[in-house]
Design a protein around this motif. Structure first.
Motif, PDB file in Angstrom:
ATOM      1  N   ASN A 173     -24.995  37.164  34.643  1.00 43.34           N
ATOM      2  CA  ASN A 173     -24.238  36.604  33.519  1.00 43.34           C
ATOM      3  C   ASN A 173     -24.320  37.443  32.261  1.00 43.34           C
ATOM      4  N   ASP A 174     -25.483  38.072  32.011  1.00 43.78           N
ATOM      5  CA  ASP A 174     -25.637  38.835  30.778  1.00 43.78           C
ATOM      6  C   ASP A 174     -25.299  40.311  30.946  1.00 43.78           C
ATOM      7  N   SER A 192     -16.132  40.389  32.647  1.00 48.07           N
ATOM      8  CA  SER A 192     -16.369  39.533  31.484  1.00 48.07           C
ATOM      9  C   SER A 192     -15.054  39.047  30.895  1.00 48.07           C
ATOM     10  N   ALA A 235     -27.882  41.000  24.245  1.00 47.46           N
ATOM     11  CA  ALA A 235     -28.835  40.767  25.333  1.00 47.46           C
ATOM     12  C   ALA A 235     -29.998  41.751  25.254  1.00 47.46           C
ATOM     13  N   THR A 238     -32.367  40.599  22.639  1.00 48.71           N
ATOM     14  CA  THR A 238     -33.183  39.482  23.123  1.00 48.71           C
ATOM     15  C   THR A 238     -34.367  39.985  23.936  1.00 48.71           C
TER      16      THR A 238
END
Length: 523
Positions: A173-174, A192, A235, A238
């Motif tokens: 997903n990321d 995406s 991401a 993070t």
């Protein structure tokens, strides 16, 4: 009265600030290094998975186009048979949602069961060609139904099911997977909903970073297209912050712990001086003796004096308090106490054991103290101890000034004492000073006489024994705990040793009793 607390608080604040700064620096470097490594490895692993998934999609396309080749020459009209065959082919391939065969007259027979006059939908899109295949990309993303991806070979065409291809690629997903035009940097194909704006050219099998994120490009089967896997910058941030926080807290804990331990050690060392002097004052120390044995006869020829200290029933290792005593300048007082205690033990217990010599360890402080020989002479005369029975042991660490050490040891030798070098071979300059000092005994350190080392033909202890014999020095082997050590030593001409094979250290009374049992000549 307040200067002390203020100073302590200022020191504490400075120490805290230093720990925080050091932890931040360590965490920053660690986060940079680990995040780069982690992201790089993750993108490479994701690329490998995608490459494997694309192969299965490509194999299905190849098979479908190959199967459709036989429909191209069937005639000039789209018959129900052609419709059914093309429709069955689509049904058998999960990634294909439509197929068409272009007949020689230009008509197209599709899997939906109707005839197309032309393939107008492909005319406005420039194909990418490789080998016998042409590819058309007209997609905004793989998450919706807009646009299409078409592949042709000769007069056969197939259209891919966007959602099923996206599901097959299994992109995290990321992470974003895209097919990018090398020339225009336009995204032709994206996993995406939000296509990235590519700003810099990519090199295959290389990591690159820009405002969009971290990119890893892998070669595709199209010469002008690169497959790009991207971890968006948000991401990446993070991950970086997670690693930074973990590293910061870990380094803060480690540095804090080490600082605390260092403080405790420093506090302990600072408090050692009064504790050691108190131990001297209240006779908390005691002296034990470990026999030095003739390995051939089993007779005891001497003993090494070993200082022991117990506090609240717990033994404190000499390896801890002796260095502390040297650092705090108390070692001289301890050595004086040891000599006086040995002289007293001789008067009460050891006088009965004729010929048994006693060794005393000297530190650098006694070797530097010019009054030390006079103290020794006076103390021994007071208790009637013959100087010939006292052997002084020195280590290389205590020989700070070789010239002064030589003069001091010679004074002791002139008084009738013998000199031994303890732990020989553990330093770097042993061979250079061994001929300079007035030495009688050479004690081989236990680290060279372990069962693993002693059997080697070229073991260092053999050279030490040979050198000692050349210099007419008596050799004593330390740390002997088994016959696998004693027997090779005796074969090489070593006569004397000490260690648990023969005896542990004993109190003066126990030493006398054991000596009387072993030696009938002791009255």
């Amino acid at each position: 009265m307040t200067a002390g607390p203020r100073t302590w608080r200022a020191t504490a604040r400075l120490l805290t600030l230093t720990i925080v700064i050091a932890s931040t620096a360590i965490a920053w470097v660690s986060a940079e290094t680990l995040s780069t490594f982690y992201v790089t490895q993750r993108l490479k692993d994701t690329s490998a998975d995608i490459r494997s998934s694309l192969r299965s999609v490509s194999e299905q396309i190849e098979q479908a186009l190959s199967d459709m080749q036989r429909f191209e020459q069937l005639g000039s009209e789209c018959t129900s048979g052609i419709y059914a065959a093309v429709s069955n082919l689509v049904a058998a391939n999960r990634f294909i949602y439509e197929a068409a065969v272009l007949l020689p007259n230009g008509k197209a027979c599709t899997s939906y069961g109707y005839q197309l006059e032309s393939l107008a939908m492909l005319q406005d899109t420039q194909p990418f060609s490789t080998g016998n295949h042409s590819y058309w990309f007209s997609v905004s993303n793989l998450s919706g139904n807009e646009g299409f991806v078409a592949v042709s070979q000769h007069n056969s065409y197939v259209w891919l099911n966007d959602l099923l291809v996206a599901s097959a690629l299994d992109v995290p997903n990321d992470v974003t997977f895209e097919l990018v035009d090398k020339n225009s940097l336009d995204s032709l194909f994206s996993s995406s909903e939000h296509q990235l704006k590519h700003e810099i050219p990519y090199q295959a099998d290389k990591i690159s970073v820009d405002r969009q994120g971290v990119h890893y490009a892998l070669p595709s089967q199209w010469q002008e297209i690169l497959a790009v896997v991207t971890l968006p910058f948000s991401a990446y941030q993070t991950i970086w912050w997670q690693l930074f926080t973990t590293a910061f807290l870990s380094s803060l804990a480690v540095i804090g712990l080490l600082t605390w331990v260092a403080g405790k050690i420093r506090e302990q060392r600072r408090s050692f001086a009064p504790k050691l002097r108190r131990a001297l004052k209240y006779n908390e120390f005691r002296v034990n003796y470990q026999p030095i044995v003739n390995m051939h006869t089993g007779r005891w020829v001497g003993v090494e004096s070993l200082i022991r200290w117990h506090v609240a029933g717990k033994a404190i290792s000499p390896a801890i308090f002796i260095p502390a005593a040297e650092k705090e300048g108390v070692i001289g007082e301890i050595t004086h106490w040891v000599i006086e205690r040995i002289a007293e033990d001789y008067s009460h217990y050891l006088r009965a054991c004729e010929g048994l010599y006693l060794t005393i360890n000297l530190s650098a402080q006694e070797i530097e103290d010019e009054s030390f020989p006079s103290f020794v002479q006076k103390t021994l005369e007071t208790h009637g101890v013959p100087a010939s029975l006292i052997v002084f042991e020195v280590t290389e660490g205590g020989l700070v000034n070789l010239e002064k050490a030589t003069a001091q040891l010679q004074k002791l030798r002139d008084q009738g004492h013998r000199i031994a070098v303890d732990d020989f071979g553990t330093g770097y300059s042993s061979l250079s000073y061994i001929e300079t000092l007035p030495i009688d005994i050479l004690k081989i350190d236990r680290s060279f006489l372990t069962p693993e080392k002693i059997a080697a033909n070229d073991a260092l202890w053999r050279h030490v024994v040979s050198m000692a014999n050349t210099l007419n020095l008596t050799v004593v082997a330390e740390g002997i705990e088994g016959t696998e050590q004693s027997e090779p030593l005796m074969r090489e001409g070593v006569t004397f040793a000490q260690g648990w094979l023969y005896s542990r250290d004993l109190s003066p009374a126990a030493l006398k009793d054991e000596f009387l049992k072993l030696h009938q000549e002791c009255a």
